[in-house]
Design an enzyme around this catalytic site. Structure first.
Site, PDB file in Angstrom:
ATOM      1  CG  ASN A   1      58.623  -5.881  -1.225  1.00  0.00           C
ATOM      2  OD1 ASN A   1      59.542  -6.716  -1.287  1.00  0.00           O
ATOM      3  ND2 ASN A   1      58.858  -4.581  -1.359  1.00  0.00           N
TER       4      ASN A   1
ATOM      5  CB  SER B   1      69.675 -12.602   5.115  1.00  0.00           C
ATOM      6  OG  SER B   1      69.045 -11.341   5.077  1.00  0.00           O
ATOM      7  CG  ASN B   2      64.510 -10.511   4.786  1.00  0.00           C
ATOM      8  OD1 ASN B   2      63.915 -10.302   5.828  1.00  0.00           O
ATOM      9  ND2 ASN B   2      65.384  -9.652   4.274  1.00  0.00           N
TER      10      ASN B   2
ATOM     11  NE  ARG C   1      63.597  -8.904 -12.679  1.00  0.00           N
ATOM     12  CZ  ARG C   1      64.360  -8.370 -13.641  1.00  0.00           C
ATOM     13  NH1 ARG C   1      63.820  -7.671 -14.604  1.00  0.00           N
ATOM     14  NH2 ARG C   1      65.662  -8.548 -13.635  1.00  0.00           N
ATOM     15  CG  LEU C   2      58.876  -1.851 -10.704  1.00  0.00           C
ATOM     16  CD1 LEU C   2      58.502  -0.747 -11.686  1.00  0.00           C
ATOM     17  CD2 LEU C   2      58.349  -1.528  -9.312  1.00  0.00           C
TER      18      LEU C   2
ATOM     19  CG  HIS D   1      61.323  -0.802   1.006  1.00  0.00           C
ATOM     20  ND1 HIS D   1      62.087  -0.976  -0.137  1.00  0.00           N
ATOM     21  CD2 HIS D   1      61.539   0.477   1.420  1.00  0.00           C
ATOM     22  CE1 HIS D   1      62.727   0.149  -0.399  1.00  0.00           C
ATOM     23  NE2 HIS D   1      62.413   1.041   0.523  1.00  0.00           N
TER      24      HIS D   1
HETATM   25  C1  GAR Z   1      66.333  -6.528   2.299  1.00  0.00           C
HETATM   26  O1  GAR Z   1      66.866  -5.511   3.117  1.00  0.00           O
HETATM   27  C2  GAR Z   1      65.004  -6.098   1.709  1.00  0.00           C
HETATM   28  O2  GAR Z   1      64.243  -5.319   2.582  1.00  0.00           O
HETATM   29  C3  GAR Z   1      65.454  -5.303   0.512  1.00  0.00           C
HETATM   30  O3  GAR Z   1      66.498  -6.070  -0.030  1.00  0.00           O
HETATM   31  C4  GAR Z   1      67.197  -6.710   1.048  1.00  0.00           C
HETATM   32  C5  GAR Z   1      67.384  -8.163   0.701  1.00  0.00           C
HETATM   33  O4  GAR Z   1      68.183  -8.811   1.661  1.00  0.00           O
HETATM   34  N1  GAR Z   1      64.388  -5.103  -0.430  1.00  0.00           N
HETATM   35  C6  GAR Z   1      64.190  -3.969  -1.091  1.00  0.00           C
HETATM   36  O5  GAR Z   1      64.935  -3.006  -1.038  1.00  0.00           O
HETATM   37  C7  GAR Z   1      62.925  -3.941  -1.952  1.00  0.00           C
HETATM   38  N2  GAR Z   1      62.690  -2.649  -2.493  1.00  0.00           N
HETATM   39  P1  GAR Z   1      68.257 -10.394   1.715  1.00  0.00           P
HETATM   40  O6  GAR Z   1      68.518 -10.870   0.268  1.00  0.00           O
HETATM   41  O7  GAR Z   1      69.411 -10.693   2.586  1.00  0.00           O
HETATM   42  O8  GAR Z   1      66.953 -10.915   2.230  1.00  0.00           O
END
Ligand code: GAR
Length: 188
Positions: free
Chosen positions: A108, A14-15, A92-93, A110
């Site tokens: 990134n 979604s991002n 993934r790191l 978060h």
């Molecule tokens: C988002 O909430 C992002 O912040 C998180 O994964 C989700 C992905 O959503 N990322 C982490 O937790 C990184 N540590 P999306 O696939 O719908 O964009």
């Protein structure tokens, strides 16, 4: 000048879609040259196809080492002349090969107010803790788990026990904050 980027995602995307839409609306002067997913078949692939953006579906287990995996990714990024790497749910790191190739050019997002609640299920961790305010962080990426220098944050109020509404608010904030922050970074 248009900034060439790659978006990395492991799941829904979604991002990714929010960034692609902001570009389409002319709000962000960037071009997504490539979507990279370490989870072949993830829903982000379907979303990328809608925007006619090429996807590299590349599972680390196809390679002997993580360095080999990242070297293959870097080669694909260089072929497309990618200047910034945008992690959007890439679970993934990142390690030396990719960090060296894109020094200070990997960001990134978060779903917590870092340094609180790094790692998986940050929203669940925050709710479990009973925090009243949580939020979203955009940061530079280093070798740690959600540890790089913070660039931007936004906060929301938590409705106790209501995970659905908290998640919805977090995602709405992410979609706005990521686009705004990328715009500022690319204008420098
Ligand atoms: C988002 O909430 C992002 O912040 C998180 O994964 C989700 C992905 O959503 N990322 C982490 O937790 C990184 N540590 P999306 O696939 O719908 O964009």
């Amino acid at each position: 000048m248009v900034t060439k980027i790659a978006v990395f995602a492991s799941g829904s995307g979604s991002n990714f879609e929010a960034i692609a839409e902001a570009i389409t609306r002319g709000e962000l002067d960037a071009q997504i040259e490539l979507v990279v997913t370490d989870k072949p078949g993830a829903f982000v692939v379907t979303r990328a196809q809608k925007f006619n953006i090429p996807v590299l579906e590349i599972a680390p287990k196809m390679f002997a080492t993580k360095a080999d995996y990242e070297a293959a990714v870097v080669e694909a990024l260089r072929e497309k002349d990618v200047k910034w790497v945008v992690l959007a749910g890439y679970m993934r790191l990142v390690s030396d090969t990719l960090l060296a190739a894109y020094h200070n050019r990997i960001v990134n997002i978060h779903p917590s107010l870092l340094p609180s609640f790094p790692g998986k299920d940050a929203i669940g961790q925050a709710m479990e803790h009973g925090v009243k305010v949580t939020g979203v962080t955009v940061h530079y990426v280093d070798a740690g788990m959600d540890t790089g220098k913070i660039i931007a944050q936004g906060a929301i109020g938590v409705v106790e026990g209501d995970r659905e509404s908290t998640e919805q608010q977090i995602h709405e904030l992410e979609h706005k904050l990521y686009t705004q922050t990328l715009k500022q970074l690319f204008e420098v």
